[in-house]
Write a protein that holds these residues in place. Sequence first.
Motif, PDB file in Angstrom:
ATOM      1  N   GLU A  60      31.134  40.989  16.400  1.00  0.00           N
ATOM      2  CA  GLU A  60      30.151  39.907  16.273  1.00  0.00           C
ATOM      3  C   GLU A  60      30.848  38.585  15.967  1.00  0.00           C
ATOM      4  O   GLU A  60      30.527  37.551  16.549  1.00  0.00           O
ATOM      5  CB  GLU A  60      29.145  40.225  15.165  1.00  0.00           C
ATOM      6  N   GLU A  61      31.806  38.638  15.045  1.00  0.00           N
ATOM      7  CA  GLU A  61      32.496  37.421  14.636  1.00  0.00           C
ATOM      8  C   GLU A  61      33.288  36.804  15.791  1.00  0.00           C
ATOM      9  O   GLU A  61      33.313  35.588  15.952  1.00  0.00           O
ATOM     10  CB  GLU A  61      33.426  37.750  13.470  1.00  0.00           C
ATOM     11  N   HIS A  65      28.795  35.680  17.589  1.00  0.00           N
ATOM     12  CA  HIS A  65      28.503  34.475  16.821  1.00  0.00           C
ATOM     13  C   HIS A  65      28.975  33.188  17.515  1.00  0.00           C
ATOM     14  O   HIS A  65      28.221  32.215  17.559  1.00  0.00           O
ATOM     15  CB  HIS A  65      29.072  34.563  15.410  1.00  0.00           C
ATOM     16  N   ARG A  69      26.280  30.284  18.549  1.00  0.00           N
ATOM     17  CA  ARG A  69      26.363  28.903  18.061  1.00  0.00           C
ATOM     18  C   ARG A  69      26.094  27.906  19.194  1.00  0.00           C
ATOM     19  O   ARG A  69      25.474  26.875  18.979  1.00  0.00           O
ATOM     20  CB  ARG A  69      27.744  28.620  17.467  1.00  0.00           C
ATOM     21  N   VAL A  79      23.884  31.512  12.564  1.00  0.00           N
ATOM     22  CA  VAL A  79      25.149  32.221  12.371  1.00  0.00           C
ATOM     23  C   VAL A  79      25.648  32.056  10.940  1.00  0.00           C
ATOM     24  O   VAL A  79      26.129  33.020  10.329  1.00  0.00           O
ATOM     25  CB  VAL A  79      26.201  31.754  13.404  1.00  0.00           C
ATOM     26  N   ARG A  82      23.977  34.521   8.715  1.00  0.00           N
ATOM     27  CA  ARG A  82      24.428  35.891   8.947  1.00  0.00           C
ATOM     28  C   ARG A  82      25.824  36.096   8.365  1.00  0.00           C
ATOM     29  O   ARG A  82      26.127  37.150   7.807  1.00  0.00           O
ATOM     30  CB  ARG A  82      24.442  36.231  10.448  1.00  0.00           C
ATOM     31  N   GLU A 124      19.327  39.685  11.731  1.00  0.00           N
ATOM     32  CA  GLU A 124      20.168  39.462  12.898  1.00  0.00           C
ATOM     33  C   GLU A 124      19.411  39.770  14.185  1.00  0.00           C
ATOM     34  O   GLU A 124      19.472  39.005  15.154  1.00  0.00           O
ATOM     35  CB  GLU A 124      21.410  40.352  12.774  1.00  0.00           C
ATOM     36  N   GLU A 128      18.915  36.197  15.639  1.00  0.00           N
ATOM     37  CA  GLU A 128      20.053  35.929  16.529  1.00  0.00           C
ATOM     38  C   GLU A 128      19.923  36.682  17.846  1.00  0.00           C
ATOM     39  O   GLU A 128      19.946  36.080  18.912  1.00  0.00           O
ATOM     40  CB  GLU A 128      21.369  36.288  15.831  1.00  0.00           C
TER      41      GLU A 128
END
Length: 193
Positions: A60-61, A65, A69, A79, A82, A124, A128
Amino acid sequence: MAPSETTGQQAESNDVVVLLQKQHEEIRTLLDEVLAHTGEQRKHSFRLLVHLMAVHETAEEEIVHPYARKAVDGGGAVVADRLKEEEAAQRALKRLEKLDPDDPAFVEEFTDLREAVLAHAGAEERQEFARLREEGDPARLQLLAKAVRAAEAVAPTRPHPGTGTGAGNLLLGPPAAVADRTRDAVRRVFRGE
């Protein structure tokens, strides 16, 4: 089933949102298993959970994400929220790794972690993932799924000894190797290797 239905279902199953929601289901199952077991079974379920969370959060990172963004209206704020939740979970996992899984303190802290992770996953998915589905490019979501699958394929099946750092100091300690290998696989996919 008509060919167009098959193609639509296949595209959806190759979508990063669907893939990450499936991982959320696996995480929910492991959270329950940790509390349902004791002794070696609890240790085993906890190790599986830590591993899956390391792979999931790193993917995810590195993948989701950054795209959220840019692709989602107000994605930076979504983000940021989260990431705060993920950092809190990482700190809790680090504390839990030091405790005996049959210690009442482990159960108490793990129960708190479980609630936080469930709340995080729900937020999330609503804030997201749903917006990525609505506002994201379907072709890009499929490429992101490919990167997540590559990360899963190279991640070790068990944490390895040693330490390392990842973005946000992801789970310093044995799971850092999982995060590092996940990160490397993601980058290879985006470079076209």
